[in-house]
Design an enzyme around this catalytic site. Sequence first.
Site, PDB file in Angstrom:
ATOM      1  N   TRP A   1       0.832  -1.208   0.000  1.00  0.00           N
ATOM      2  CA  TRP A   1       0.000   0.000   0.000  1.00  0.00           C
ATOM      3  C   TRP A   1       0.858   1.246   0.000  1.00  0.00           C
ATOM      4  O   TRP A   1       0.654   2.172  -0.789  1.00  0.00           O
ATOM      5  CB  TRP A   1      -0.926   0.014   1.222  1.00  0.00           C
ATOM      6  CG  TRP A   1      -1.852   1.208   1.222  1.00  0.00           C
ATOM      7  CD1 TRP A   1      -3.101   1.275   0.685  1.00  0.00           C
ATOM      8  CD2 TRP A   1      -1.572   2.519   1.767  1.00  0.00           C
ATOM      9  NE1 TRP A   1      -3.624   2.543   0.853  1.00  0.00           N
ATOM     10  CE2 TRP A   1      -2.711   3.316   1.520  1.00  0.00           C
ATOM     11  CE3 TRP A   1      -0.484   3.083   2.425  1.00  0.00           C
ATOM     12  CZ2 TRP A   1      -2.793   4.655   1.917  1.00  0.00           C
ATOM     13  CZ3 TRP A   1      -0.553   4.419   2.824  1.00  0.00           C
ATOM     14  CH2 TRP A   1      -1.696   5.192   2.576  1.00  0.00           C
TER      15      TRP A   1
ATOM     16  N   TYR B   1       1.162   3.883  -3.115  1.00  0.00           N
ATOM     17  CA  TYR B   1       0.682   5.252  -2.926  1.00  0.00           C
ATOM     18  C   TYR B   1       1.787   6.255  -3.263  1.00  0.00           C
ATOM     19  O   TYR B   1       1.538   7.297  -3.882  1.00  0.00           O
ATOM     20  CB  TYR B   1       0.212   5.453  -1.485  1.00  0.00           C
ATOM     21  CG  TYR B   1      -0.545   6.748  -1.252  1.00  0.00           C
ATOM     22  CD1 TYR B   1      -1.918   6.819  -1.482  1.00  0.00           C
ATOM     23  CD2 TYR B   1       0.106   7.891  -0.809  1.00  0.00           C
ATOM     24  CE1 TYR B   1      -2.614   8.004  -1.278  1.00  0.00           C
ATOM     25  CE2 TYR B   1      -0.574   9.075  -0.600  1.00  0.00           C
ATOM     26  CZ  TYR B   1      -1.934   9.125  -0.836  1.00  0.00           C
ATOM     27  OH  TYR B   1      -2.625  10.296  -0.636  1.00  0.00           O
TER      28      TYR B   1
ATOM     29  N   ASP C   1      -5.815  -1.151  -0.221  1.00  0.00           N
ATOM     30  CA  ASP C   1      -6.465  -0.091   0.546  1.00  0.00           C
ATOM     31  C   ASP C   1      -7.819  -0.591   1.041  1.00  0.00           C
ATOM     32  O   ASP C   1      -8.623  -1.126   0.268  1.00  0.00           O
ATOM     33  CB  ASP C   1      -6.640   1.141  -0.342  1.00  0.00           C
ATOM     34  CG  ASP C   1      -7.277   2.301   0.403  1.00  0.00           C
ATOM     35  OD1 ASP C   1      -6.537   3.057   1.052  1.00  0.00           O
ATOM     36  OD2 ASP C   1      -8.514   2.434   0.332  1.00  0.00           O
TER      37      ASP C   1
END
Length: 481
Positions: free
Chosen positions: A418, A422, A438
């Site tokens: 994650w 990101y 997510d």
Amino acid sequence: MITDHERCYRAVQARDARFDGVFYTAVRTTGIYCRPSCPAVTPKAENVTFHATAAAAQEAGYRACRRCRPDTTPGSPLWNVRADAVGRAMRLIADGVIEREGVEGLADRLGYSQRHVTRMLTQELGAGPLALARSNRAHAARVLIETTEMPMADIAFAAGFASIRQFNDSVRRTYALTPTQMRGRRRSTPTGCITVRLAVRQPFHAESLLDFLAAHVLPGVETVQGRTYARVVRLPHGLGVMALTVHDDRVDCELELADLRDTAVAIGRARRMLDLDADPVAIDEVLGADRVLAPLVADAPGLRVPSHVDGFELAVRTIVGQQVSVAGANTVLGRQVPTRGVPVDFALAARFGLTHAFPPPEAFADADPTSLGMPQSRARTIIGLSQAVADGKLDLDPGVDRDEVREQLLQMRGIGPWTADYIVMRGLGHPDVLLTTDLVLKRELERHGLTTDDTDRWRPWRSYAGMHLWRATSALERSAP
């Protein structure tokens, strides 16, 4: 050189603004190049050629149209999508690498010889790296001429020219005006500040962009006041402040910089942060054809994925935000900004209540984990990341190989999929990252009965799909009793 002459000419006949920045129209009979949407009389098809960049048109001997000002168009959306060497090179050139490191530095970053990089760009774009950089310098010079009272000699070196003669020749060749003539056409602006209007492709969902930025504000470093997002920025030659006022059809950008050599870089980073060079029509066409996303796209046409002006800052903020709310993460970092950040003294910063630049990598690299006010495992991850960036082992600049950076991040202790995804999506501006780990997006996919394989039909715009799903979830939560 653009090869599909018929398709390009149809866009010119239609004065289709969607193609502004995608290619440029050069007219043999006038010696002028324009944006496709130029309101002037449409030239005959046999009198025009098409070029992939303004630099290519200039190298072919054409000057910029004074009516449509083609150098102020949005940048080509291709450079953000493409992960190959040409796309990476264009992102690096826009960020001023040639001015700072020369063609040799660009070639080193791409992992090729200078000759190969020059040949590759010339074959595909009609201009080599020096010509592309020269075009960017001419545009930076025009901004400074028209928006400041600086002496011409200072403008020449601030824009990156090696001599006054080179500056004069380049401006005259590009705009068919001398610098003095161009200054006579300038707009009046506040002393000490540079103002420029940033072009935006339509549609443009300004409200969602402002909402997202406002929800992620780090006090002291950035703020949202009304429709204006303002922040302190760290640039190659010093600090600066940008204030971006977001309208439905444009963004007004006000800059105050410690070193005016950073003008072009600051404008480029502002555009990248607000995702102004995206192709919303192409994105919405793909996502709007999907049964799940169609109503979301119809509700927010032209939705953007905000990037960031500083990959390192985004990475630190992402790590701190693991498993906590955005507000909680900003509270933690808000305590670090006054002690590890760099104080600023700009009039524009004072106007918006900004006090510091975000701490540089060196400020965290030697920190005691117990002094960061967060779980020690997370603090050690931030310290490790900071050391890697400070030592040059990890590069988070816009022209990096995104897949390679993702693998580097995953090898660092405390960084999982994650966090890596990101950082790549926002810090490096990747348009095709779906954060399947997510929790919010995972729940949304399950609610609609979608598997990860099902989302392949959203390529290459999965980052935008994720933003639509996040926005829809936020809207539902706000409307809940």
